[in-house]
Design a protein around this motif. Structure first.
Motif, mmCIF file in Angstrom:
data_model
loop_
_atom_site.group_PDB
_atom_site.id
_atom_site.type_symbol
_atom_site.label_atom_id
_atom_site.label_comp_id
_atom_site.label_asym_id
_atom_site.label_seq_id
_atom_site.Cartn_x
_atom_site.Cartn_y
_atom_site.Cartn_z
ATOM 1 N N ILE A 98 43.490 57.101 22.934
ATOM 2 C CA ILE A 98 44.119 57.480 21.536
ATOM 3 C C ILE A 98 44.691 59.021 21.782
ATOM 4 C CG2 ILE A 98 43.607 58.043 19.307
ATOM 5 C CD1 ILE A 98 41.423 55.695 19.360
ATOM 6 N N GLU A 99 45.887 59.008 21.300
ATOM 7 C CA GLU A 99 46.517 60.335 21.458
ATOM 8 C C GLU A 99 47.376 60.678 20.010
ATOM 9 O OE1 GLU A 99 46.563 63.385 21.451
ATOM 10 O OE2 GLU A 99 46.697 63.715 23.724
ATOM 11 N N SER A 100 47.382 61.820 19.723
ATOM 12 C CA SER A 100 48.334 62.179 18.611
ATOM 13 C C SER A 100 49.659 62.772 19.533
ATOM 14 C CB SER A 100 48.124 63.311 17.886
ATOM 15 O OG SER A 100 48.977 64.109 17.001
ATOM 16 N N THR A 101 50.857 62.113 19.262
ATOM 17 C CA THR A 101 51.964 62.362 19.898
ATOM 18 C C THR A 101 53.142 62.630 19.274
ATOM 19 O OG1 THR A 101 53.495 61.752 21.913
ATOM 20 C CG2 THR A 101 52.144 60.097 20.561
ATOM 21 N N SER A 102 54.122 63.292 19.628
ATOM 22 C CA SER A 102 55.577 63.276 19.172
ATOM 23 C C SER A 102 56.515 62.518 19.841
ATOM 24 C CB SER A 102 56.310 64.611 19.016
ATOM 25 O OG SER A 102 56.376 65.284 20.217
ATOM 26 N N GLY A 103 55.834 61.863 21.031
ATOM 27 C CA GLY A 103 56.645 60.975 21.672
ATOM 28 C C GLY A 103 56.447 60.836 23.263
ATOM 29 N N ASN A 104 56.885 62.156 23.992
ATOM 30 C CA ASN A 104 56.887 62.088 25.457
ATOM 31 C C ASN A 104 55.589 61.986 25.945
ATOM 32 O OD1 ASN A 104 59.503 62.203 25.753
ATOM 33 N ND2 ASN A 104 59.922 64.377 25.485
ATOM 34 N N THR A 105 54.358 62.583 25.403
ATOM 35 C CA THR A 105 53.246 62.137 26.125
ATOM 36 C C THR A 105 52.909 60.805 25.818
ATOM 37 O OG1 THR A 105 52.533 64.629 25.539
ATOM 38 C CG2 THR A 105 50.794 63.051 25.904
ATOM 39 N N GLY A 149 25.399 48.662 20.055
ATOM 40 C CA GLY A 149 24.508 48.655 21.309
ATOM 41 C C GLY A 149 25.254 48.669 22.476
ATOM 42 N N LEU A 150 26.508 49.180 22.231
ATOM 43 C CA LEU A 150 27.399 49.334 23.626
ATOM 44 C C LEU A 150 27.804 50.770 23.959
ATOM 45 C CD1 LEU A 150 30.210 46.753 22.259
ATOM 46 C CD2 LEU A 150 28.034 46.126 23.886
ATOM 47 N N GLU A 151 28.070 50.871 25.206
ATOM 48 C CA GLU A 151 28.645 52.249 25.733
ATOM 49 C C GLU A 151 29.914 52.624 25.207
ATOM 50 O OE1 GLU A 151 28.654 54.898 29.683
ATOM 51 O OE2 GLU A 151 28.061 52.966 29.820
ATOM 52 N N PRO A 152 30.221 53.554 24.683
ATOM 53 C CA PRO A 152 31.852 53.653 23.942
ATOM 54 C C PRO A 152 32.492 53.667 25.397
ATOM 55 C CG PRO A 152 30.095 55.098 22.937
ATOM 56 C CD PRO A 152 29.316 54.533 23.986
ATOM 57 N N ASN A 153 33.883 53.285 25.214
ATOM 58 C CA ASN A 153 34.754 53.296 26.100
ATOM 59 C C ASN A 153 36.148 53.738 25.349
ATOM 60 O OD1 ASN A 153 35.841 53.240 28.468
ATOM 61 N ND2 ASN A 153 35.922 51.345 28.689
ATOM 62 N N THR A 154 35.972 54.459 24.561
ATOM 63 C CA THR A 154 37.187 55.127 23.848
ATOM 64 C C THR A 154 37.467 56.543 24.025
ATOM 65 O OG1 THR A 154 36.848 53.919 21.937
ATOM 66 C CG2 THR A 154 38.476 55.625 21.705
ATOM 67 N N TYR A 155 38.647 57.103 24.620
ATOM 68 C CA TYR A 155 38.833 58.559 25.084
ATOM 69 C C TYR A 155 40.177 58.933 24.339
ATOM 70 C CZ TYR A 155 39.810 62.443 27.898
ATOM 71 O OH TYR A 155 39.816 63.722 28.410
ATOM 72 N N PHE A 156 40.010 59.894 23.475
ATOM 73 C CA PHE A 156 40.950 60.856 22.725
ATOM 74 C C PHE A 156 41.345 61.945 23.624
ATOM 75 C CE2 PHE A 156 41.540 64.324 19.291
ATOM 76 C CZ PHE A 156 43.023 64.249 19.354
ATOM 77 N N THR A 157 42.679 61.825 24.242
ATOM 78 C CA THR A 157 43.259 62.745 25.445
ATOM 79 C C THR A 157 43.150 64.152 24.656
ATOM 80 O OG1 THR A 157 45.160 61.764 25.048
ATOM 81 C CG2 THR A 157 44.052 61.220 26.859
ATOM 82 N N GLU A 158 43.399 64.328 23.507
ATOM 83 C CA GLU A 158 43.744 65.806 23.057
ATOM 84 C C GLU A 158 44.343 66.711 23.657
ATOM 85 O OE1 GLU A 158 40.578 68.857 20.507
ATOM 86 O OE2 GLU A 158 40.028 67.191 21.703
ATOM 87 N N GLN A 159 45.635 66.155 23.925
ATOM 88 C CA GLN A 159 46.285 67.097 24.852
ATOM 89 C C GLN A 159 46.661 68.655 24.607
ATOM 90 O OE1 GLN A 159 50.825 66.517 24.311
ATOM 91 N NE2 GLN A 159 50.321 65.246 22.579
#
Length: 382
Positions: A67-74, A147-157
């Motif tokens: 997941i990332e907040s982006t204006s486009g190029n990232t 009961g699952l291991e999270p597998n979501t990553y916010f890159t937070e550029q």
């Protein structure tokens, strides 16, 4: 860059240099054409670096969600990497992003989530980042409840230490092709391209004069705040410039503010006179460089990083109606840029000016090779 590959990310880097300008004192301005990367932008370098880092630290595993907040190029870079490696990717966006970037992210399989519903073209950086963080936090919490291991990553550029590391190869490429860099100029958004390249050059024993460029209305170099149309650069009012900018801002020789009119006029004139399409924020960096050509130390090798190409802005920066509707079309400024380009046109074949008289004028392009740096034949030496 390999001759044959099965992965798009293998095509990142080894972008060419274009000699745009030169002075009678031997100062030369080169454009590092990062628009020649996949997705047509520099930011795919840092997108790959952030995902490589997340994988190495166990924060992202097969089948995971980026997941990332982006204006486009990232977002374009992350979308390519997600497609290549089998991740899901959600881009949190606003309508300030140019439509072609949004369409292309969808084409690459990204899910787009708009942080605001209004379609007035306003920049909503803070709302985007807050929503991206919330989406990631909520998804991780839901996994833990199940009961699952999270597998979501916010890159937070803006606050990711791997962001500037993605541009270390860019610095290495510059030294291979030019032998040295005396002045480095780039637009500043997250700060990754300018400060990452600058950090690496300093590690390699150079201390280039560094000029950061942001739109008038951006607040990274101080106020006043205001609206601006340049995309993928700057820090709007209420937003945080991020970790890289905060840590390295003191390295700047100058923080330059360039108006939308100046930035877009430069991009338009470069296209019309040279057949080279560069993005609006890159136009700002080129304007800042051209405007200071006679101020740089004699014999300087100056590099401006072209963050992306102009193809994404055909319905904005290069569209007369869009420009006129926003009072951005200015023939006088375009004329001033054209005069600077004419004044500083390089001599044929990268040869030095002879006794103040330019040879027949042309613009030269340096295609990367393993044959050695420009300095090897003495052309870059002081």
């Amino acid at each position: 860059m390999p001759g044959v590959t099965t992965r798009v990310t293998d095509l990142i880097g080894r972008t060419p240099l274009f000699e745009l300008a030169a002075t009678d004192t031997g100062t030369r301005l080169f454009l590092k054409l990062e628009n020649m990367n996949p997705t047509g932008a520099a930011k795919i370098r840092m997108a790959k670096a952030m995902i490589d880092d997340a994988e190495a630290r166990g924060l992202l595993r097969p089948g995971g969600h980026i997941i990332e907040s982006t204006s486009g190029n990232t977002g374009l870079g992350l979308a390519v990497i997600a497609a290549e490696r089998g991740y899901r990717f959600t881009a949190v966006v606003d309508h300030h992003a140019c439509p072609d970037k949004l369409r292309t992210m969808r084409t690459f399989g990204a899910q787009l989530v708009f942080a605001v519903e209004n379609n007035d073209g306003s920049l909503s950086t803070t709302a985007r980042e807050e929503l991206a963080e919330k989406l990631a936090d909520d998804e991780r919490a839901a996994a833990e409840r199940a009961g699952l291991e999270p597998n979501t990553y916010f890159t937070e550029q803006h606050n990711n230490d791997a962001n500037p590391l993605g541009y270390y190869d860019l610095a290495d490429e510059l030294l291979t092709d030019l032998g040295r860099v005396d002045v480095l100029i780039s637009a500043v958004g997250t700060g990754g391209s300018l400060f990452g390249t600058g950090r690496r050059l300093r590690q390699l024993g150079l201390e280039p004069l560094m000029y950061g460029v942001e739109p008038v209305g951006s607040i990274a170099f101080g106020g006043p705040a205001g609206p601006y149309w340049q995309s993928g650069t700057g820090t709007p009012e209420g937003a945080d410039p991020g970790k890289t900018v905060e840590e390295d801002l003191n390295l700047l020789k100058e923080g330059v503010k360039v108006s939308d009119v100046e930035a877009f006029a430069t991009a338009r004139v470069v296209a019309a006179k040279l057949g080279l399409l560069i993005g609006g924020s890159s136009g700002g960096s080129v304007f800042a460089a051209l405007d200071r050509m006679d101020e740089f130390p004699a014999g300087s090798i100056v590099v401006t990083i072209v963050g992306d190409g102009g193809e994404k802005y055909l319905d904005t920066v290069f569209d007369d109606e869009w420009m006129s509707d926003r009072d951005l079309l200015d023939s006088e400024t375009e004329g001033e840029v054209a005069k600077m380009l004419d004044r500083y046109t390089p001599a044929r074949g990268c040869a030095a000016r002879d006794g103040g008289r330019a040879a027949e004028s042309t613009h030269a392009i340096l295609v990367p090779s393993t044959a050695g740096a420009l300095a090897s034949n003495g052309a870059a030496g002081k």
